[in-house]
Scaffold this active site. Structure first.
Site, PDB file in Angstrom:
ATOM      1  N   GLY A 240      18.514 -11.149 -11.971  1.00 57.21           N
ATOM      2  CA  GLY A 240      17.988 -12.443 -12.394  1.00 57.21           C
ATOM      3  C   GLY A 240      17.316 -12.418 -13.742  1.00 57.21           C
ATOM      4  O   GLY A 240      17.400 -11.444 -14.487  1.00 57.21           O
ATOM      5  N   VAL A 241      16.636 -13.516 -14.031  1.00 62.12           N
ATOM      6  CA  VAL A 241      15.947 -13.645 -15.309  1.00 62.12           C
ATOM      7  C   VAL A 241      14.567 -13.000 -15.204  1.00 62.12           C
ATOM      8  O   VAL A 241      14.062 -12.754 -14.131  1.00 62.12           O
ATOM      9  CB  VAL A 241      15.784 -15.131 -15.710  1.00 62.12           C
ATOM     10  CG1 VAL A 241      17.133 -15.754 -15.973  1.00 62.12           C
ATOM     11  CG2 VAL A 241      15.030 -15.905 -14.638  1.00 62.12           C
ATOM     12  N   GLY A 242      13.973 -12.714 -16.355  1.00 56.64           N
ATOM     13  CA  GLY A 242      12.587 -12.257 -16.377  1.00 56.64           C
ATOM     14  C   GLY A 242      12.450 -10.782 -16.681  1.00 56.64           C
ATOM     15  O   GLY A 242      13.420 -10.021 -16.718  1.00 56.64           O
ATOM     16  N   ASN A 243      11.193 -10.412 -16.894  1.00 59.04           N
ATOM     17  CA  ASN A 243      10.889  -9.064 -17.358  1.00 59.04           C
ATOM     18  C   ASN A 243      11.115  -7.998 -16.284  1.00 59.04           C
ATOM     19  O   ASN A 243      11.574  -6.905 -16.574  1.00 59.04           O
ATOM     20  CB  ASN A 243       9.431  -9.012 -17.821  1.00 59.04           C
ATOM     21  CG  ASN A 243       9.226  -9.906 -19.030  1.00 59.04           C
ATOM     22  OD1 ASN A 243       9.905  -9.761 -20.038  1.00 59.04           O
ATOM     23  ND2 ASN A 243       8.300 -10.854 -18.920  1.00 59.04           N
TER      24      ASN A 243
ATOM     25  N   GLU B 155      24.697 -13.940 -13.449  1.00 63.22           N
ATOM     26  CA  GLU B 155      24.580 -15.188 -14.195  1.00 63.22           C
ATOM     27  C   GLU B 155      24.308 -14.901 -15.673  1.00 63.22           C
ATOM     28  O   GLU B 155      24.932 -15.466 -16.550  1.00 63.22           O
ATOM     29  CB  GLU B 155      23.436 -15.954 -13.548  1.00 63.22           C
ATOM     30  CG  GLU B 155      23.136 -17.277 -14.102  1.00 63.22           C
ATOM     31  CD  GLU B 155      21.918 -17.856 -13.390  1.00 63.22           C
ATOM     32  OE1 GLU B 155      22.004 -18.171 -12.203  1.00 63.22           O
ATOM     33  OE2 GLU B 155      20.871 -17.979 -14.039  1.00 63.22           O
TER      34      GLU B 155
ATOM     35  N   ILE C 179       7.824 -15.675  -7.482  1.00 60.83           N
ATOM     36  CA  ILE C 179       6.413 -15.975  -7.705  1.00 60.83           C
ATOM     37  C   ILE C 179       5.599 -15.365  -6.562  1.00 60.83           C
ATOM     38  O   ILE C 179       4.621 -14.673  -6.784  1.00 60.83           O
ATOM     39  CB  ILE C 179       6.175 -17.514  -7.741  1.00 60.83           C
ATOM     40  CG1 ILE C 179       6.983 -18.182  -8.857  1.00 60.83           C
ATOM     41  CG2 ILE C 179       4.698 -17.850  -7.800  1.00 60.83           C
ATOM     42  CD1 ILE C 179       6.400 -18.105 -10.226  1.00 60.83           C
TER      43      ILE C 179
ATOM     44  N   ASN D  21       9.566 -22.363 -13.840  1.00 56.26           N
ATOM     45  CA  ASN D  21      10.872 -22.573 -14.491  1.00 56.26           C
ATOM     46  C   ASN D  21      11.755 -23.430 -13.584  1.00 56.26           C
ATOM     47  O   ASN D  21      11.936 -24.611 -13.824  1.00 56.26           O
ATOM     48  CB  ASN D  21      11.559 -21.235 -14.767  1.00 56.26           C
ATOM     49  CG  ASN D  21      10.722 -20.344 -15.681  1.00 56.26           C
ATOM     50  OD1 ASN D  21      10.101 -20.831 -16.623  1.00 56.26           O
ATOM     51  ND2 ASN D  21      10.697 -19.058 -15.417  1.00 56.26           N
TER      52      ASN D  21
ATOM     53  N   GLY E  70      19.782 -19.704 -10.556  1.00 54.33           N
ATOM     54  CA  GLY E  70      20.877 -19.277  -9.680  1.00 54.33           C
ATOM     55  C   GLY E  70      20.400 -18.437  -8.516  1.00 54.33           C
ATOM     56  O   GLY E  70      21.217 -17.912  -7.758  1.00 54.33           O
TER      57      GLY E  70
ATOM     58  N   LYS F  44      -2.190 -12.559 -12.542  1.00 56.33           N
ATOM     59  CA  LYS F  44      -3.437 -13.003 -13.192  1.00 56.33           C
ATOM     60  C   LYS F  44      -4.571 -11.985 -12.983  1.00 56.33           C
ATOM     61  O   LYS F  44      -5.651 -12.315 -12.468  1.00 56.33           O
ATOM     62  CB  LYS F  44      -3.861 -14.392 -12.688  1.00 56.33           C
ATOM     63  CG  LYS F  44      -2.810 -15.479 -12.911  1.00 56.33           C
ATOM     64  CD  LYS F  44      -2.651 -15.871 -14.369  1.00 56.33           C
ATOM     65  CE  LYS F  44      -1.549 -16.877 -14.580  1.00 56.33           C
ATOM     66  NZ  LYS F  44      -0.831 -16.740 -15.844  1.00 56.33           N
TER      67      LYS F  44
HETATM   68  N1  COA Z   1       0.867 -17.315  -8.759  1.00 57.04           N
HETATM   69  C1  COA Z   1       0.582 -17.857  -9.966  1.00 57.04           C
HETATM   70  N2  COA Z   1       1.162 -17.440 -11.129  1.00 57.04           N
HETATM   71  C2  COA Z   1       2.075 -16.446 -11.029  1.00 57.04           C
HETATM   72  C3  COA Z   1       2.406 -15.843  -9.815  1.00 57.04           C
HETATM   73  C4  COA Z   1       1.755 -16.316  -8.647  1.00 57.04           C
HETATM   74  N3  COA Z   1       2.020 -15.802  -7.447  1.00 57.04           N
HETATM   75  N4  COA Z   1       3.333 -14.898 -10.048  1.00 57.04           N
HETATM   76  C5  COA Z   1       3.600 -14.914 -11.373  1.00 57.04           C
HETATM   77  N5  COA Z   1       2.836 -15.845 -11.970  1.00 57.04           N
HETATM   78  C6  COA Z   1       2.822 -16.194 -13.379  1.00 57.04           C
HETATM   79  C7  COA Z   1       2.579 -14.971 -14.245  1.00 57.04           C
HETATM   80  O1  COA Z   1       1.191 -14.710 -14.365  1.00 57.04           O
HETATM   81  C8  COA Z   1       3.191 -15.422 -15.563  1.00 57.04           C
HETATM   82  O2  COA Z   1       2.307 -16.341 -16.179  1.00 57.04           O
HETATM   83  P1  COA Z   1       2.061 -16.336 -17.772  1.00 57.04           P
HETATM   84  O3  COA Z   1       3.396 -16.713 -18.365  1.00 57.04           O
HETATM   85  O4  COA Z   1       1.002 -17.376 -17.939  1.00 57.04           O
HETATM   86  O5  COA Z   1       1.642 -14.938 -18.098  1.00 57.04           O
HETATM   87  C9  COA Z   1       4.424 -16.215 -15.105  1.00 57.04           C
HETATM   88  O6  COA Z   1       4.138 -16.626 -13.759  1.00 57.04           O
HETATM   89  C10 COA Z   1       5.731 -15.392 -15.140  1.00 57.04           C
HETATM   90  O7  COA Z   1       5.530 -14.223 -14.427  1.00 57.04           O
HETATM   91  P2  COA Z   1       6.030 -12.778 -14.909  1.00 57.04           P
HETATM   92  O8  COA Z   1       5.234 -11.762 -14.119  1.00 57.04           O
HETATM   93  O9  COA Z   1       6.026 -12.669 -16.392  1.00 57.04           O
HETATM   94  O10 COA Z   1       7.449 -12.731 -14.262  1.00 57.04           O
HETATM   95  P3  COA Z   1       8.945 -12.736 -14.729  1.00 57.04           P
HETATM   96  O11 COA Z   1       9.160 -12.869 -16.192  1.00 57.04           O
HETATM   97  O12 COA Z   1       9.538 -11.554 -14.058  1.00 57.04           O
HETATM   98  O13 COA Z   1       9.486 -14.081 -14.018  1.00 57.04           O
HETATM   99  C11 COA Z   1       9.855 -15.701 -12.307  1.00 57.04           C
HETATM  100  C12 COA Z   1       9.287 -14.315 -12.657  1.00 57.04           C
HETATM  101  C13 COA Z   1       9.778 -15.876 -10.802  1.00 57.04           C
HETATM  102  C14 COA Z   1       9.047 -16.787 -12.995  1.00 57.04           C
HETATM  103  C15 COA Z   1      11.344 -15.723 -12.792  1.00 57.04           C
HETATM  104  O14 COA Z   1      12.026 -14.656 -12.197  1.00 57.04           O
HETATM  105  C16 COA Z   1      12.025 -17.020 -12.448  1.00 57.04           C
HETATM  106  O15 COA Z   1      11.889 -18.021 -13.147  1.00 57.04           O
HETATM  107  N6  COA Z   1      12.791 -17.032 -11.320  1.00 57.04           N
HETATM  108  C17 COA Z   1      13.488 -18.204 -10.836  1.00 57.04           C
HETATM  109  C18 COA Z   1      14.881 -18.324 -11.384  1.00 57.04           C
HETATM  110  C19 COA Z   1      15.749 -17.149 -11.060  1.00 57.04           C
HETATM  111  O16 COA Z   1      15.470 -16.358 -10.177  1.00 57.04           O
HETATM  112  N7  COA Z   1      16.832 -17.040 -11.783  1.00 57.04           N
HETATM  113  C20 COA Z   1      17.749 -15.938 -11.668  1.00 57.04           C
HETATM  114  C21 COA Z   1      18.964 -16.322 -10.956  1.00 57.04           C
HETATM  115  S1  COA Z   1      20.387 -15.609 -11.606  1.00 57.04           S
END
Ligand code: COA
Length: 505
Positions: free
Chosen positions: A269-272, A294, A364, A384, A388, A408
């Site tokens: 998936g997306v993200g770090n 994707e 999340i 976001n 997918g 956080k």
């Molecule tokens: N409660 C509140 N905030 C939360 C949290 C929680 N449980 N978990 C993460 N966050 C916040 C982080 O602090 C961060 O905030 P910031 O941007 O203010 O620093 C933000 O959410 C993103 O989190 P990060 O740890 O950088 O995660 P990431 O880059 O790995 O992304 C998702 C995680 C879930 C946001 C991302 O995977 C996503 O958008 N998923 C949905 C879509 C998807 O899965 N697509 C792939 C399909 S092919």
């Protein structure tokens, strides 16, 4: 001077600047734009349109459009239009901070959709008519073939459905993209739907370019601008720990004979965190891997470069600026090993189920029973969108979700008594991974799932708190199938909103 990228006379005759093209889009129009995770989105016309919208607002005239895309785009599209307050409706995925702010303020309507369902729903007519398709392409060949750009997304559908078409031809995109795409024109609505004839990630079932009715093309705009993807964060200790737990789990599955040494087609998936896991695969013993996914991220490009991955099928690149530059200068080397498809095919449930994908997505939060929230902070603020993740999770061979055990700075536990929003129900979630460890939930009833999640995934700062909640739920819950304390299940979120921390004391 003629532009060699616009080599067909019918299209060359429509060349104009971005301002003139933007003036063909009016208030209330629904515009289907290209763009998927920062790749292949139009870059000049949306900015010109944002200027037109600002000028209209300054003159006291309302001006907003409805925007459909493949997924997230870049600052020149979502950012510029949101800052101009020019979008009153958006689908199906957004990661732009300005648009997110307006969505969460309630001023921009947003539908967060399964990405595989956008094109079929547009064809079904549920989303209303499409006025304009505004699509970035990489070239128009002398025979009229329109070569797609660094993402395919929903472009095929937008180009077919829209009354008017505006093309941006971006010379920054590598000419060697020609031949990398597989545009499938065989989809239909029931009762005429037929099987998607794709049996391996490398299969090509369509054609290399888009079919466009030249009579619908009202403008062609030449650009030379890079895709704007953000760099990935360097993997931190939590990301490394998550990757290590996943590698151990996959190795165990191979040892038990439940997965081949080459694994099954990977979806990441997306993200770090997802990107960090791909880095972890680089040092693994699994090969030759394939991907049916994707987005193609930096980590996957590294796997292709090293040869650990034989080929990858996706709908878009999602690369850091450095990786995008590397790929762009060396595209011909990868052309036979990457296939870019429409997102209704890259994310098609039928194909994902048939291929048996290994789905690895960020989350999340997850709860005791394995329900997963991928989208909303504290139940109501969207981050976001589901993207997918649902297309893959429900249909994967193994569906895995991962996150650091806290967010956080430790004020939030990502393992909670009950998720504050549900994107993936417990039946669609088989493995949960945090930096603390991995919970394999396959074959487990709810109470056994809760025990393994508490034992393996929760951060030590929250473990006693969660164990205490669960013990009381076991004792006092109305039913004992999925023990829940109704008054308390969302109290951790409530406490965070009120005090800034989920911790009890
Ligand atoms: N409660 C509140 N905030 C939360 C949290 C929680 N449980 N978990 C993460 N966050 C916040 C982080 O602090 C961060 O905030 P910031 O941007 O203010 O620093 C933000 O959410 C993103 O989190 P990060 O740890 O950088 O995660 P990431 O880059 O790995 O992304 C998702 C995680 C879930 C946001 C991302 O995977 C996503 O958008 N998923 C949905 C879509 C998807 O899965 N697509 C792939 C399909 S092919």
């Amino acid at each position: 001077m003629t532009n060699p990228r616009i080599a067909h006379p019918a299209y060359a005759a429509k060349v104009m600047d971005a301002d003139a093209a933007a003036s063909l889009i009016g208030p209330g129009d629904t515009v289907g734009m290209s763009g998927f995770t920062g790749a292949g989105y139009p870059k000049a016309v949306p900015q010109a349109l944002a200027r037109h919208i600002e000028a209209a607002h300054a003159a006291g005239d309302p001006f907003a459009i409805r925007v459909w895309t493949g997924a997230s785009t870049g600052p020149e599209l979502d950012g510029a239009l949101a800052r101009a307050k020019g979008v009153d409706f958006r689908l199906p995925y957004n990661s732009d901070p300005y648009a997110r702010e307006q969505i969460n303020a309630g001023t921009m309507q947003y539908i967060d959709m399964h990405l595989s369902q956008v094109a079929p729903m547009a064809w079904q007519g549920f989303l209303g008519p499409l006025d304009v398709a505004l699509v970035e392409v990489s070239a128009i060949l002398p025979d009229g073939t329109v070569v797609p750009s660094s993402s395919v997304g929903n472009n095929k559908t937008w180009l077919d459905l829209a009354s008017r078409v505006i093309l941006e031809v971006n010379s920054w995109q590598s000419p060697a993209l020609d031949g990398m795409h597989d545009i499938y024109y065989g989809t239909a609505l029931p009762p005429d739907r037929v099987p998607i004839p794709l049996l391996r990630p490398s299969d090509r079932i369509g054609q290399p370019g888009f079919r466009i009715d030249p009579a619908k093309v009202v403008a062609v705009v030449a650009t030379d601008t890079p895709d704007r993807n953000a760099p990935f964060k360097a993997p931190d200790a939590a990301a490394h720990a998550i990757a290590a737990h996943l590698m151990e789990f996959l190795a165990h599955e191979v040892k038990l004979g439940r997965l081949p040494r080459s694994l099954l087609p990977i979806q990441s998936g997306v993200g770090n965190i997802a990107n960090a896991v791909l880095h972890g695969l680089q040092d693994s013993a699994f090969e030759p891997m394939t991907a049916y996914t994707e987005v193609l991220q930096d980590g996957m490009l590294e796997l292709l470069t090293s040869g650990k991955m034989a080929m990858a099928s996706a709908t878009a690149f999602s690369l850091s600026p450095d990786a995008a530059h590397q790929l762009n200068t060396d595209m011909a080397r990868y052309r036979d090993r990457i296939v870019l498809r429409p997102q209704e095919i890259s994310n098609h449930p039928e194909v994902i189920r048939r291929l048996g994908c290994l789905a690895m997505n960020g989350m999340i939060e997850a709860d005791l029973y394995g329900n997963v929230n991928s989208t909303h902070l504290m139940g109501s603020r969207i981050q976001n969108g589901i993207g997918g993740s649902g297309d893959f999770a429900r249909n994967a061979y193994i569906s895995m979700f991962m996150a650091p055990s806290t967010a956080k700075g430790g004020k939030i536990s990502t393992i909670v008594p009950q998720v504050s929003h549900v994107d993936h129900i417990d039946q669609d979630v088989q493995v949960i991974v945090t930096d603390q460890g991995l919970a394999d939930l396959r074959g487990l009833p709810p109470k056994a799932r809760a025990e393994v999640v508490i034992a393996n995934c929760v951060h030590p700062a929250y473990r006693d708190q969660l164990a205490d909640y669960y013990a009381r739920a076991l004792r006092d819950s109305y039913g004992k199938q999925t023990p829940t304390l109704l008054r308390e299940a969302l109290s951790w979120h409530e406490r965070f909103v009120e005090t800034g921390s989920m911790l009890n004391s």
